[in-house]
Design a protein around this motif. Structure first.
Motif, PDB file in Angstrom:
ATOM      1  N   ARG A 114       0.848  -1.183   0.000  1.00 33.26           N
ATOM      2  CA  ARG A 114       0.000   0.000   0.000  1.00 33.26           C
ATOM      3  C   ARG A 114       0.888   1.239   0.000  1.00 33.26           C
ATOM      4  O   ARG A 114       1.737   1.376   0.882  1.00 33.26           O
ATOM      5  CB  ARG A 114      -0.930   0.010   1.230  1.00 33.26           C
ATOM      6  N   ASP A 115       0.675   2.081  -1.005  1.00 32.86           N
ATOM      7  CA  ASP A 115       1.477   3.309  -1.137  1.00 32.86           C
ATOM      8  C   ASP A 115       2.972   3.005  -1.103  1.00 32.86           C
ATOM      9  O   ASP A 115       3.771   3.718  -0.489  1.00 32.86           O
ATOM     10  CB  ASP A 115       1.123   4.305  -0.025  1.00 32.86           C
ATOM     11  N   GLY A 116       3.350   1.914  -1.761  1.00 31.75           N
ATOM     12  CA  GLY A 116       4.763   1.566  -1.881  1.00 31.75           C
ATOM     13  C   GLY A 116       5.362   0.845  -0.700  1.00 31.75           C
ATOM     14  O   GLY A 116       6.550   0.513  -0.727  1.00 31.75           O
ATOM     15  N   GLU A 117       4.571   0.570   0.343  1.00 31.33           N
ATOM     16  CA  GLU A 117       5.090  -0.108   1.528  1.00 31.33           C
ATOM     17  C   GLU A 117       4.331  -1.410   1.779  1.00 31.33           C
ATOM     18  O   GLU A 117       3.128  -1.506   1.500  1.00 31.33           O
ATOM     19  CB  GLU A 117       4.957   0.797   2.759  1.00 31.33           C
ATOM     20  N   SER A 195       6.824 -14.046  17.128  1.00 30.32           N
ATOM     21  CA  SER A 195       5.378 -14.245  17.142  1.00 30.32           C
ATOM     22  C   SER A 195       4.856 -14.769  15.814  1.00 30.32           C
ATOM     23  O   SER A 195       3.907 -15.539  15.774  1.00 30.32           O
ATOM     24  CB  SER A 195       4.666 -12.928  17.476  1.00 30.32           C
ATOM     25  N   ARG A 196       5.481 -14.356  14.706  1.00 27.83           N
ATOM     26  CA  ARG A 196       5.018 -14.761  13.377  1.00 27.83           C
ATOM     27  C   ARG A 196       6.175 -14.672  12.387  1.00 27.83           C
ATOM     28  O   ARG A 196       7.167 -13.999  12.643  1.00 27.83           O
ATOM     29  CB  ARG A 196       3.828 -13.921  12.922  1.00 27.83           C
ATOM     30  N   PRO A 197       6.074 -15.365  11.246  1.00 29.83           N
ATOM     31  CA  PRO A 197       7.223 -15.497  10.343  1.00 29.83           C
ATOM     32  C   PRO A 197       7.797 -14.183   9.831  1.00 29.83           C
ATOM     33  O   PRO A 197       9.022 -14.044   9.723  1.00 29.83           O
ATOM     34  CB  PRO A 197       6.661 -16.340   9.189  1.00 29.83           C
ATOM     35  N   GLY A 198       6.964 -13.214   9.515  1.00 29.43           N
ATOM     36  CA  GLY A 198       7.450 -11.975   8.930  1.00 29.43           C
ATOM     37  C   GLY A 198       8.208 -11.081   9.874  1.00 29.43           C
ATOM     38  O   GLY A 198       8.713 -10.031   9.459  1.00 29.43           O
ATOM     39  N   ARG A 207      11.656  -6.112   3.686  1.00 33.30           N
ATOM     40  CA  ARG A 207      10.550  -5.177   3.459  1.00 33.30           C
ATOM     41  C   ARG A 207      11.014  -3.726   3.602  1.00 33.30           C
ATOM     42  O   ARG A 207      10.483  -2.835   2.950  1.00 33.30           O
ATOM     43  CB  ARG A 207       9.402  -5.471   4.438  1.00 33.30           C
ATOM     44  N   ALA A 208      12.005  -3.498   4.462  1.00 33.96           N
ATOM     45  CA  ALA A 208      12.465  -2.135   4.702  1.00 33.96           C
ATOM     46  C   ALA A 208      13.382  -1.610   3.604  1.00 33.96           C
ATOM     47  O   ALA A 208      13.414  -0.409   3.335  1.00 33.96           O
ATOM     48  CB  ALA A 208      13.188  -2.060   6.051  1.00 33.96           C
TER      49      ALA A 208
END
Length: 363
Positions: A114-117, A195-198, A207-208
């Motif tokens: 969303r919006d490039g992120e 807590s979760r894979p990502g 992602r960053a």
């Protein structure tokens, strides 16, 4: 008479409400995730959700061979205009670990651009056995979305299907990440305690930065054995990131560091090699034996890296490399960083890694 009318009314409600409720949630149309785009793998594998083709490395230890069949860090990229995204998948029936969530071990998490992120969108909550089925997100608008689904950290994914609404489109999307950075490391890299894979730091870095980070973490096993160097040597990579000082002893570091680097250098003579100093473990706070072991290996890693830095201008050492803060609250068990811990690691190493990669025209 009143009872009769009540029964008729109840029957009318069952006839009307029951079918309507069923019609609200029809079975999704499922597609094999292997036909979509798989990212964060160093090379193709016969089993699509394995990280490494373990048959190509007969010298792997039994445990590392098992771990490299796990889908750690692997993600599926696709586009869809569906208002609902679901999944059904199978894993092994491996028992839950005590220091990690079921969601990180066998579940998945979804991000939508969303919006490039990349924005968190939902989770695929696993069942208790080997067969799983979940709705990740629903009630979305019908615009086309680019999706990134991270697979389980600590289990083998045998099959995976992604479900969309009847009549909705789903298709493979191009790999949204540029370049490839291969990360070899310990349970910290593997994602134990999250807590979760990502939330694993390689996924967060990905992602960053927009770079593809391949997670080859192997919990408790990364002691700079030559088979890890052979795996690295065979990878196509623009850079390597090593969490290689968390598992070995000081003696192992002194004996193995330079041969480990030499094997990789034979295949990648100028590729940037970035080494992270290990964390300061909270388990050492009141345990003198652990404190000495950790202090010795941190000293050995620093001494060994100083020797290498004088020999090779394309080797880097981030020290601190895994800072957890001073409040003693960033691990789940004194060893494995929590989501908070990985966030703190990311805050420190991300700008340094980006700057190092820029020097090598990796932008």
């Amino acid at each position: 008479m009143k009872n009769f009318l009540f029964s008729l009314g109840a029957l009318f409600c069952v006839l009307c409400i029951g079918p309507a409720s069923a019609a609200e949630k029809p079975e999704p149309n499922y597609v094999d995730a292997a036909t979509l785009t798989l990212v964060n793998k160093p090379h193709a594998t016969k089993q699509p959700f394995h990280r490494v083709e373990v048959a190509d490395y007969p010298d792997l230890s039994k445990t590392v061979r098992l771990y490299y069949t796990y889908s750690t860090g692997v993600a599926v990229v696709f586009r869809t205009d569906s208002r609902t995204i679901s999944a059904r998948w199978t894993t092994t029936d491996r028992k839950p670990s005590t220091h990690m969530t079921g969601l990180s071990q066998k579940g998945m998490d979804l991000y939508i651009k969303r919006d490039g992120e990349w924005v968190f969108a939902g989770i695929a909550r696993p069942g208790l056995g080997a067969d799983h089925k979940a709705t990740l997100v629903e009630h979305m608008d019908g615009t086309e979305k680019e999706c990134l689904l991270y697979l389980p950290l600590f289990d083998e994914v045998k099959t995976l299907e992604i479900g969309v609404d009847a009549g909705a489109r789903i298709e493979a999307a191009p790999n949204p990440f540029r370049h490839r950075i291969v990360v070899i490391g310990s349970s910290i890299t593997h994602g134990t305690g999250l807590s979760r894979p990502g939330m694993a730091y390689p996924a967060q870095l990905e992602r960053a930065t927009g770079f593809e980070f391949v997670n080859l973490g192997a919990s408790g096993q990364c002691k700079m054995e030559q088979f890890f160097a052979h795996v690295a040597a065979a990878c196509e990579a623009d850079a390597f990131l090593f969490d290689s000082f968390s598992n070995p002893s000081a003696q192992q570091i002194e004996e193995r560091l330079e041969p480990f680097v030499a094997t990789i250098r034979a295949a990648h003579p100028t590729t940037p090699l970035i080494f992270l100093q290990t964390e300061v473990r909270e388990s050492r706070n009141f345990n003198d034996k652990i404190r000495k072991f950790e202090d010795d290996k941190r000293a050995a890693s620093e001494a060994g890296m100083q020797r290498l830095l004088k020999q090779d201008k394309n080797i880097y050492f981030l020290n601190p490399g895994m800072p957890l803060g001073d409040d003693h609250d960033a691990t789940v068990d004194g060893v494995h960083p929590s989501d908070l811990g990985h966030g703190r690691i990311l805050e420190v190493i991300r700008p340094q890694i980006v700057n190092i990669l820029k020097k090598h025209d990796i932008r």
